[in-house]
Design a protein around this motif. Structure first.
Motif, PDB file in Angstrom:
ATOM      1  N   ILE A   1       0.839  -1.201   0.000  1.00  0.00           N
ATOM      2  CA  ILE A   1       0.000   0.000   0.000  1.00  0.00           C
ATOM      3  C   ILE A   1       0.875   1.252   0.000  1.00  0.00           C
ATOM      4  N   ILE A   2       1.896   1.271   0.849  1.00  0.00           N
ATOM      5  CA  ILE A   2       2.784   2.433   0.943  1.00  0.00           C
ATOM      6  C   ILE A   2       3.506   2.670  -0.382  1.00  0.00           C
ATOM      7  N   ILE A   3       3.970   1.597  -1.008  1.00  0.00           N
ATOM      8  CA  ILE A   3       4.688   1.719  -2.279  1.00  0.00           C
ATOM      9  C   ILE A   3       3.791   2.349  -3.336  1.00  0.00           C
TER      10      ILE A   3
ATOM     11  N   HIS B   1       2.579   6.151  -2.639  1.00  0.00           N
ATOM     12  CA  HIS B   1       3.570   7.195  -2.916  1.00  0.00           C
ATOM     13  C   HIS B   1       4.173   7.044  -4.314  1.00  0.00           C
ATOM     14  N   HIS B   2       3.592   6.151  -5.118  1.00  0.00           N
ATOM     15  CA  HIS B   2       4.013   5.972  -6.514  1.00  0.00           C
ATOM     16  C   HIS B   2       5.511   5.672  -6.619  1.00  0.00           C
ATOM     17  N   LEU B   3       5.975   4.770  -5.743  1.00  0.00           N
ATOM     18  CA  LEU B   3       7.377   4.385  -5.759  1.00  0.00           C
ATOM     19  C   LEU B   3       7.609   3.276  -6.782  1.00  0.00           C
ATOM     20  N   PRO B   4       8.784   3.219  -7.402  1.00  0.00           N
ATOM     21  CA  PRO B   4       9.071   2.144  -8.358  1.00  0.00           C
ATOM     22  C   PRO B   4       8.989   0.782  -7.667  1.00  0.00           C
ATOM     23  N   HIS B   5       8.323  -0.186  -8.299  1.00  0.00           N
ATOM     24  CA  HIS B   5       8.207  -1.514  -7.716  1.00  0.00           C
ATOM     25  C   HIS B   5       8.355  -2.630  -8.747  1.00  0.00           C
TER      26      HIS B   5
END
Length: 289
Positions: free
Chosen positions: A269-271, A274-278
């Motif tokens: 959810i956090i990734i 915050h639209h972080l690369p995954h």
């Protein structure tokens, strides 16, 4: 999904700073969109602020900042200065900045550049946010300025969205009689995302259910049964159409992250929030080992 209330003394003080006249507790409650159950908390905070002499109570149960009436600035001239060309060099319609949307409905716009004679951000009432979403870059037209000399506060209305902050939204997927929706986990995102029929099916679900021919958008849709693993699941949804002119946002489900409380879901959810690369290429993964 009901939105939680987070009433704080700063909310009340900020409202009194942008209000040109003394107001009653009922007017404060209405402006901050408090429910009847929240009134008791409002009265307690008002009592504390009075005790600290940050506000004063006038006859008739009206409240204002301490010394506000004696030191009130002339609002017409202040607003005129704010709306002048020199105060807004970047946009002829108003002040540009980023919207911080409060879970209770109102918001603040953080200006790109400090505003002359104004201290802090621009307060945006709930009915003046229009189609903007939390984090968006917007244009604000200032409508009112008030407060103490040296600590003036501005209030305004969003007149245009310059850029959207969220291409995707993570939230709970819900089937409903009036359509399917994703309820954002971030309570500052006030818009539910409508998911048209077929838009709830990820690529893996289509393959699993043998529905690879179901169109994602447009066209006639056959009735689709509820999918147990999707109803109430945490999903990541792509926004296909943002709110505009009173119409809501629509989107499609990109991936199912799991069930609320399931191990590892909070991290996912956090990734996404915050639209972080995954997702990484094979080359990048090989170099990391």
């Amino acid at each position: 999904m009901p939105r939680p209330q987070h009433l704080e003394a700063s909310n009340i003080l900020h409202f009194l700073q942008v209000t040109a006249r003394p107001v009653t507790s009922a007017e404060i409650a209405e402006a901050l969109h408090l429910t009847k159950n929240d009134r008791r908390g409002l009265y307690k905070i008002l009592a504390k602020l009075k005790k600290r002499r940050e506000i004063e109570e006038l006859p008739g149960g009206r409240y204002r900042l301490s010394g506000k009436e004696r030191h009130q600035e002339s609002q017409p001239s202040a607003v005129a200065a704010m709306n002048s060309r020199s105060a807004q060099p970047k946009d002829p319609d108003g002040v540009t900045g980023r919207l911080i949307h409060h879970p209770d409905g109102y918001g603040f716009v953080v200006p790109d550049a400090p505003l002359p004679r104004v201290n802090g951000d621009i307060f945006i009432p709930r009915d003046a946010i229009e189609d903007a979403m939390h984090g968006d870059r917007v244009v604000v037209r200032v409508s009112r300025i008030g407060g103490l000399p040296g600590a003036l506060r501005a209030e305004g209305r969003i007149v245009r969205v310059l850029g959207r902050a969220h291409p995707t939204v993570v939230g709970l997927f819900r089937y409903g009689a009036r359509g399917n929706t994703v309820l954002p986990y971030d309570t500052r995102i006030q818009h539910e995302i409508e998911i048209p029929p077929g838009g709830e099916l990820t690529a893996s679900l289509k393959e699993k259910l043998g529905l690879s021919q179901v169109p994602e958008r447009g066209g006639r849709q056959k009735h689709l049964s509820r999918i147990a693993e999707l109803d109430g699941a945490v999903v990541n949804a792509e926004i296909l159409r943002y709110p505009r002119g009173g119409t809501g946002a629509t989107g499609r489900v990109l991936e199912i992250l799991g069930r609320p409380g399931q191990l590892g879901v909070d991290t996912e959810i956090i990734i996404r929030k915050h639209h972080l690369p995954h997702s990484f290429s094979a080359e990048v993964l090989a170099e990391s080992h």
